[in-house]
Scaffold this motif. Structure first.
Motif, PDB file in Angstrom:
ATOM      1  N   THR A 433       0.461  -1.189  -0.258  1.00  0.00           N
ATOM      2  CA  THR A 433       0.071  -0.490   0.128  1.00  0.00           C
ATOM      3  C   THR A 433       1.071   1.044  -0.004  1.00  0.00           C
ATOM      4  O   THR A 433       1.889   1.508   0.869  1.00  0.00           O
ATOM      5  CB  THR A 433      -0.722  -0.143   1.686  1.00  0.00           C
ATOM      6  N   LEU A 434       0.748   2.003  -0.411  1.00  0.00           N
ATOM      7  CA  LEU A 434       1.898   2.503  -1.048  1.00  0.00           C
ATOM      8  C   LEU A 434       0.968   4.320  -0.299  1.00  0.00           C
ATOM      9  O   LEU A 434      -0.501   4.518  -0.649  1.00  0.00           O
ATOM     10  CB  LEU A 434       1.342   3.508  -2.783  1.00  0.00           C
ATOM     11  N   THR A 435       1.650   5.425   0.830  1.00  0.00           N
ATOM     12  CA  THR A 435       1.671   6.277   0.820  1.00  0.00           C
ATOM     13  C   THR A 435       1.173   7.239  -0.395  1.00  0.00           C
ATOM     14  O   THR A 435       1.406   6.898  -0.834  1.00  0.00           O
ATOM     15  CB  THR A 435       2.520   7.116   1.890  1.00  0.00           C
ATOM     16  N   PRO A 436       0.904   8.615   0.018  1.00  0.00           N
ATOM     17  CA  PRO A 436       0.128   9.689  -1.169  1.00  0.00           C
ATOM     18  C   PRO A 436       1.808   9.975  -0.883  1.00  0.00           C
ATOM     19  O   PRO A 436       1.300  10.383  -1.756  1.00  0.00           O
ATOM     20  CB  PRO A 436      -0.870  10.836  -0.056  1.00  0.00           C
ATOM     21  N   GLU A 437       2.923   9.650  -0.411  1.00  0.00           N
ATOM     22  CA  GLU A 437       4.014  10.992  -0.839  1.00  0.00           C
ATOM     23  C   GLU A 437       4.920   9.805  -1.706  1.00  0.00           C
ATOM     24  O   GLU A 437       5.075  10.394  -2.448  1.00  0.00           O
ATOM     25  CB  GLU A 437       4.753  10.658   0.534  1.00  0.00           C
ATOM     26  N   GLN A 438       4.397   8.764  -1.328  1.00  0.00           N
ATOM     27  CA  GLN A 438       4.831   7.590  -2.104  1.00  0.00           C
ATOM     28  C   GLN A 438       4.588   7.214  -3.350  1.00  0.00           C
ATOM     29  O   GLN A 438       4.941   7.955  -5.200  1.00  0.00           O
ATOM     30  CB  GLN A 438       5.170   6.414  -1.583  1.00  0.00           C
ATOM     31  N   ARG A 439       2.909   7.515  -3.870  1.00  0.00           N
ATOM     32  CA  ARG A 439       2.346   7.669  -4.828  1.00  0.00           C
ATOM     33  C   ARG A 439       2.614   9.101  -5.629  1.00  0.00           C
ATOM     34  O   ARG A 439       3.021   8.883  -7.469  1.00  0.00           O
ATOM     35  CB  ARG A 439       0.943   7.743  -4.780  1.00  0.00           C
ATOM     36  N   ALA A 440       3.179  10.108  -4.726  1.00  0.00           N
ATOM     37  CA  ALA A 440       4.008  11.122  -5.664  1.00  0.00           C
ATOM     38  C   ALA A 440       4.816  10.930  -6.217  1.00  0.00           C
ATOM     39  O   ALA A 440       5.033  11.870  -7.597  1.00  0.00           O
ATOM     40  CB  ALA A 440       3.218  12.498  -5.205  1.00  0.00           C
ATOM     41  N   THR A 441       5.660  10.316  -5.675  1.00  0.00           N
ATOM     42  CA  THR A 441       6.648  10.104  -6.281  1.00  0.00           C
ATOM     43  C   THR A 441       7.224   9.434  -7.415  1.00  0.00           C
ATOM     44  O   THR A 441       7.399   9.418  -8.399  1.00  0.00           O
ATOM     45  CB  THR A 441       7.820   9.328  -4.986  1.00  0.00           C
ATOM     46  N   VAL A 442       6.503   7.683  -7.217  1.00  0.00           N
ATOM     47  CA  VAL A 442       6.520   6.604  -8.244  1.00  0.00           C
ATOM     48  C   VAL A 442       5.989   7.400  -9.332  1.00  0.00           C
ATOM     49  O   VAL A 442       5.961   6.954 -10.691  1.00  0.00           O
ATOM     50  CB  VAL A 442       6.425   5.890  -7.709  1.00  0.00           C
ATOM     51  N   GLN A 443       4.349   8.438  -9.162  1.00  0.00           N
ATOM     52  CA  GLN A 443       2.936   8.393 -10.803  1.00  0.00           C
ATOM     53  C   GLN A 443       4.183   9.148 -11.684  1.00  0.00           C
ATOM     54  O   GLN A 443       3.866   8.466 -13.220  1.00  0.00           O
ATOM     55  CB  GLN A 443       1.750   8.682 -10.017  1.00  0.00           C
ATOM     56  N   PRO A 444       4.423   9.930 -11.748  1.00  0.00           N
ATOM     57  CA  PRO A 444       5.556  11.113 -12.534  1.00  0.00           C
ATOM     58  C   PRO A 444       6.125  10.057 -12.813  1.00  0.00           C
ATOM     59  O   PRO A 444       5.961   9.603 -14.276  1.00  0.00           O
ATOM     60  CB  PRO A 444       6.103  12.096 -12.057  1.00  0.00           C
TER      61      PRO A 444
END
Length: 500
Positions: A433-444
């Protein structure tokens, strides 16, 4: 006084369970455009008989409206229901609302109040890991579907039989079969109108990774046996995959419209139509064909890779998260958990699917089961009054054996075939489960790298980019420029945290 007390106690013991029922408020999403009405659905009445728990409902049947409803409920000053059922809660929502205390942490309550679910989670600790958030809390209970939706290859067995062909077991034998489908008129209409293998875009073609011993996820990464994250587009097997797919496409063995079509354009509605499909990727053949034509197709077991392995990508795994949550408004979480725990038993799950045995359905002597043929059954089943399971994802341990014993031959063929791929399934990456911060890193990173990979697959397979050492080197250099190393480092950190 004692006599009066005993009389009162006797009266209370004789009261029906409904009079002693606890009522809670429930909000949920029944599935896009569902026509079911929870207030009249027999599932909730059956559950009330079992548990003494009843609900008043806020039911939503539109996904956008449900998202807006959730946002309003959890906003400052919003009115929370006691329970969210078929909740469709995202990871971000679960983290945010458990951190904020609006959703209670269910983990400390499960062993005592959900013994059936707890036993399943103890037997399958990876399932418990899957529903545990990065903050260590369990904000919602899962649907456990041991025959989870996959995307296997369905191949036309009647064509194999007509041409006296063996079922293909590796990429080489698959090419021979597809060539025969192309050249030998297996539908026997005198026309060369057969499409040997259908696919939709790069996403489906990448399911052929299994033929090279690889199962990668949508980020194009996988975790190897040593715990190291690998980025498949940078590996030699990916280059071989491109070359092989280009070869199949250039020989007319892959759908020429595969990069520009959609399921709606391939759908056959007429059961008397001449079938022109040799093989295709799909969760079930019903995605493309009427039920009467599905008997011709079987699931192709995974092709054997050069290293001798036979694996296939586990697309979703058995766990659907975020289906059932209890809010801080609930005054008796234990009672609600005892209610939902019924659905993690075989009997409770079966009743959620089809009601009680003997009412609308019955077992036959051979162990199969079928719906009754009377008009009352037809009306109640067709009206959505019996089942609660066929729209939206709900807390449940799916009764696989019961589902596979349905007495309708055509339906049973599909459900049985869907299970053929199960022994070979392999998850590319552990549950996370990705945290919002992790998702903000990997999505771009994914937006650029993923697009680069998919465009390259199309260009290489179509022949618009020749496949040679120079073009492959240029492709890999572009991936490096766009951050392939950062993608690997990101997922390695996620993997390392999961094992500590």
């Amino acid at each position: 006084m004692l006599k009066r007390f005993l009389c009162l106690l006797t009266v209370l013991m004789l009261l029906p369970a409904a009079c002693l029922a606890q009522e809670f408020t429930m909000a949920g999403f029944d599935g896009q455009d569902s026509t079911r009405d929870w207030t009249t659905n027999e599932f909730f009445a059956r559950m009330a008989e079992r548990t003494g728990v009843t609900f008043s409902f806020m039911q939503v049947n539109d996904q956008a409206k449900w998202q807006a409803t959730k946002a309003a409920m959890f906003a400052p000053g919003g009115q929370l229901p006691d329970v969210l059922f078929k909740a469709a809660l995202t990871s971000d929502e679960l983290i945010r609302y458990t951190d904020g205390g609006q959703l209670i942490d269910l983990l400390p309550l499960l062993e005592e109040n959900c013994p059936n679910l707890w036993a399943l989670l103890q037997q399958n600790p990876e399932w418990l890991s899957a529903i545990t958030l990065p903050n260590g809390k369990v904000g919602a209970l899962p649907m456990i579907q041991t025959v989870s939706t996959q995307n296997p290859i369905w191949i036309n067995k009647s064509w194999l039989d007509a041409l006296k062909l063996e079922t293909p077991t590796d990429l080489e034998s698959l090419e021979k079969v597809l060539t025969a489908f192309r050249d030998r008129d297996p539908n026997q209409n005198g026309n060369q109108d057969e499409t040997p293998l259908l696919f939709i875009g790069p996403w489906e073609l990448k399911f052929f990774s299994h033929a090279y011993g690889v199962v990668a996820n949508d980020y194009n990464v996988y975790l190897d046996e040593g715990g190291t994250v690998r980025y498949w587009p940078m590996e030699e097997s990916f280059a071989q995959f491109l070359a092989d797919m280009r070869d199949l496409y250039s020989k007319g063995l892959l759908d020429p419209n595969g990069f520009s079509t959609a399921d709606s354009l391939r759908l056959i509605n007429d059961e008397d139509a001449t079938v022109t499909y040799g093989a295709f990727f799909a969760p079930t053949p019903l995605y493309l064909l009427p039920l009467a034509l599905c008997d011709d197709y079987v699931v192709l077991e995974p092709l054997t890779a050069p290293d001798g392995s036979r694996v296939y990508r586990d697309l979703f795994g058995p766990i659907a998260r975020g289906t059932f949550a209890i809010t801080s408004a609930c005054q008796d979480p234990a009672a609600v958990l005892r209610w939902v725990d019924v659905l993690y038993t075989e009997e409770g799950a079966i009743e959620a699917m089809v009601g009680k045995e003997g009412q609308y359905w019955s077992y036959a002597a051979d162990g199969t089961w079928s719906w009754h043929s009377d008009s009352e059954t037809t009306a109640h089943v067709a009206g959505g009054n019996v089942s609660i399971t066929d729209t939206g994802e709900m807390p449940l341990y799916f009764p696989k054996a019961f589902n596979n014993s349905f007495g309708d031959k055509e339906v049973n063929h599909i459900t049985t075939q869907c299970d053929v791929i199960t022994p070979y399934l392999k998850q590319p990456f552990p549950y996370y489960t990705l945290t919002p911060e992790q998702r903000a890193t990997v999505q771009p990173l994914q937006m650029e790298l993923g697009a680069c990979v998919d465009v390259a697959i199309a260009n290489f397979v179509l022949g618009e980019t020749p496949i040679n050492q120079d073009t492959l080197a240029a492709f890999r250099a572009e991936l490096e420029k766009l951050g392939a190393a950062d993608m690997v480092a990101f997922w390695q950190s996620v993997a390392d945290n999961l094992t500590h």
